[in-house]
Scaffold this active site. Sequence first.
Site, PDB file in Angstrom:
ATOM      1  N   GLU A 165       0.826  -1.214   0.000  1.00  0.00           N
ATOM      2  CA  GLU A 165       0.000   0.000   0.000  1.00  0.00           C
ATOM      3  C   GLU A 165       0.861   1.264   0.000  1.00  0.00           C
ATOM      4  OE1 GLU A 165      -4.039  -0.488   2.173  1.00  0.00           O
ATOM      5  OE2 GLU A 165      -2.617  -1.716   3.303  1.00  0.00           O
ATOM      6  N   GLU A 223      -4.628  -9.039   3.634  1.00  0.00           N
ATOM      7  CA  GLU A 223      -5.371  -8.638   4.834  1.00  0.00           C
ATOM      8  C   GLU A 223      -6.647  -9.435   5.081  1.00  0.00           C
ATOM      9  OE1 GLU A 223      -2.979  -4.932   3.783  1.00  0.00           O
ATOM     10  OE2 GLU A 223      -3.943  -6.588   2.739  1.00  0.00           O
TER      11      GLU A 223
END
Length: 720
Positions: free
Chosen positions: A115, A135
Amino acid sequence: MSQIGVTMDVGNDGVAVITISNPPVNAIAVPIIAGLKEKFNEATRRSDVKAIVLTGKGGRFSGGFDINVFQKVHKTGDVSIVPDESVDLVVNTIEDCKKPIVAAIEGLALGGGLELAMGCHARVAAPRAQLGLPELSLGVIPGFGGTQRLPRLVGLSKAIEMLLSSKPILSEEGKKLGLIDAIAPSEEVLKVSRRWALDIAERRKPWVRSLHRTEKIGSLSEAQEVLRIARQQAKKTAPNLPQHQACLDVFEEGIVHGGYKGVLKETNVFKELILSDTAKGLVHVFLAQRATSKVPNVTDVGLKPRQTKKVAVIGGGLMGSGIATAIIVSNIFVVLKEVNSEYLLKGIKMIEANVRGLVTRGKLTKDKAEKALSMLKGVLDYSEFIDVDMVIEAVIENVPLKQKIFSEIEKACPPYCILATNTSTINLNLIGEKIKSQDCVIGAHFFSPAHIMPLLEIVRTQKTSPQAILDLMTVGKIIKKVPVVVGNCTGFAVNRTFFPYTQSAHLLVNFGVDVFRIDRVISNFGLPMGPFQLQDLTGYGVALAVGKEFSEAFPDRTFVSPLVELLVKNGRNGKNNGKGYYIYEKGSKPKPDPSVLPIIEESRQQAKIMPGGKPISVTDEEILEMILFPVVNEACRVLEEGVMVRASDLDIASVLGMSFPSYRGGIVFWADTVGANHAYRSLKKLSELYGSFFKPSKFLEERAINGIPLVRTYPFCLNF
């Protein structure tokens, strides 16, 4: 020891290299976030800095956000412990920086690491670097803008696939998709990144803000159709996982209302999900699996594992051939011994079929498959055992036979050789009682199919040496298993804990409850199949043999059902001959077999346990509790007797050995989630209604009465 922090070096070329350092994978801990903001702000202010490169120390970019922070949130219930930095760090500080930033990626960029990289204005990666957002496998969604930037870089369909599968891709694929701008050799990644950053600053390369891109999303109607199909698929494949639908909702928010709005929704949804039972269970399993590698008085006393070059496997049946397969595909030489040429040839053919299956499923290349098969040698005597490092006996569950084999291998093998048995239930003291090398005797209990199932129970006796345990743990990791060290008792950890599972299911059937309803309830809970379909799969011979072992070991809490013997008498053997509780036809899913119902009725007549001769009336929730609470009860006895190193080891064993749903955290963690007091009161009531099978253990009673959780207050049990 490397210091945790963020450093910055400004070169003569005017490029500031900001480096994350938090070994081993440069996890994004709270101090790292503070350090990143400080260094980016400094680089932005400094007049001698033209451009910035972000990288990680030690050949790894970043493995993602520090998962230990999740655990703190779960202990305290305080979600503010997780830094709210998606906007401030990734949008304001990185993406909207007045100077170009390039991510220089080596090794891996996962989760929050990827990210951060996607927030940069370009990405340069080394060959075969891993890129992914895992995630969802922890019960949450990305929290640093991953749901918004990934679809803008790789397209919506691929972004959905990557997120919902939690599987990483390699940098080569990332380059084709547009996630990576350039691939450079490891030793040149930094150099190429510096040049790229300067090229952006000097307008020779585009200055791209990922969040502002829309060309790969497609039209609104196209995107919504892709999301609709993905939602339907997620309902089928992940019905009990709320993070999948939540992730798709956040995707849609960004597509409909823009990337920035999507980032804001992502942050809010992340905070909701991190406190869910699903996230708590998955994070517990993740951390519990790591903990299995720490065994007191074995891994903490300075011992070093000895190299295992050659392993002998005795018995080429289903288990032996699976074990041999797992070992040869990991480049360890195997000697397979059988009693005659016919059985030996059959065993070798099974191993060859296993290896071919791995190739077909893409788990093994053809070259590696050929190399693996060259590591196998079949024998009919013990002459090749003269230099083996380990023997794994995998013959039928017969005590005299196993004792005879152990006496023979003690003479044939070198004195340092580990003597392991793959028994699933028999006490190791019985197997090794007639030999002198008691310190070398150990259990290596694989689960079927042994070359696929990830759990390896390592069973120690009171005389097993720490060196033997460490060596077997090391081999377990080499062959890609998760080794869990357990104590010696009938059934060890998994089979011992779960023996009431099948028995309580049979109790319910003989109480008059529909067999297929029981299977449905358990499948809906999250196990891949119910107890009766599982019994069809494992075979009735195994069910009868294992049932006998447990009824002899624990006569006070076993139920001997007449049903299995009646099925055998009727010519049924489950999946083995296509007829059991279900009908098995090639190319189709198992179907309930109505012709089994008269046999079940005959069993009920013989058992005579229906209260007043009438079927009991129960809800689905009561069925679930009547099957799983006795398992929790036995887990408590296993913990009390010191069979496990720690309670969380039993959770991992239940997930990997019995396919207990990982999102429920394992059997003990799940018991804590529903409450030890609830389980105790339910069992107490059931025991009053239906007898001692359901009688709560002392361990469960004490914790229920005193309000003590089972997992969190029971870290170590050392009565091996």
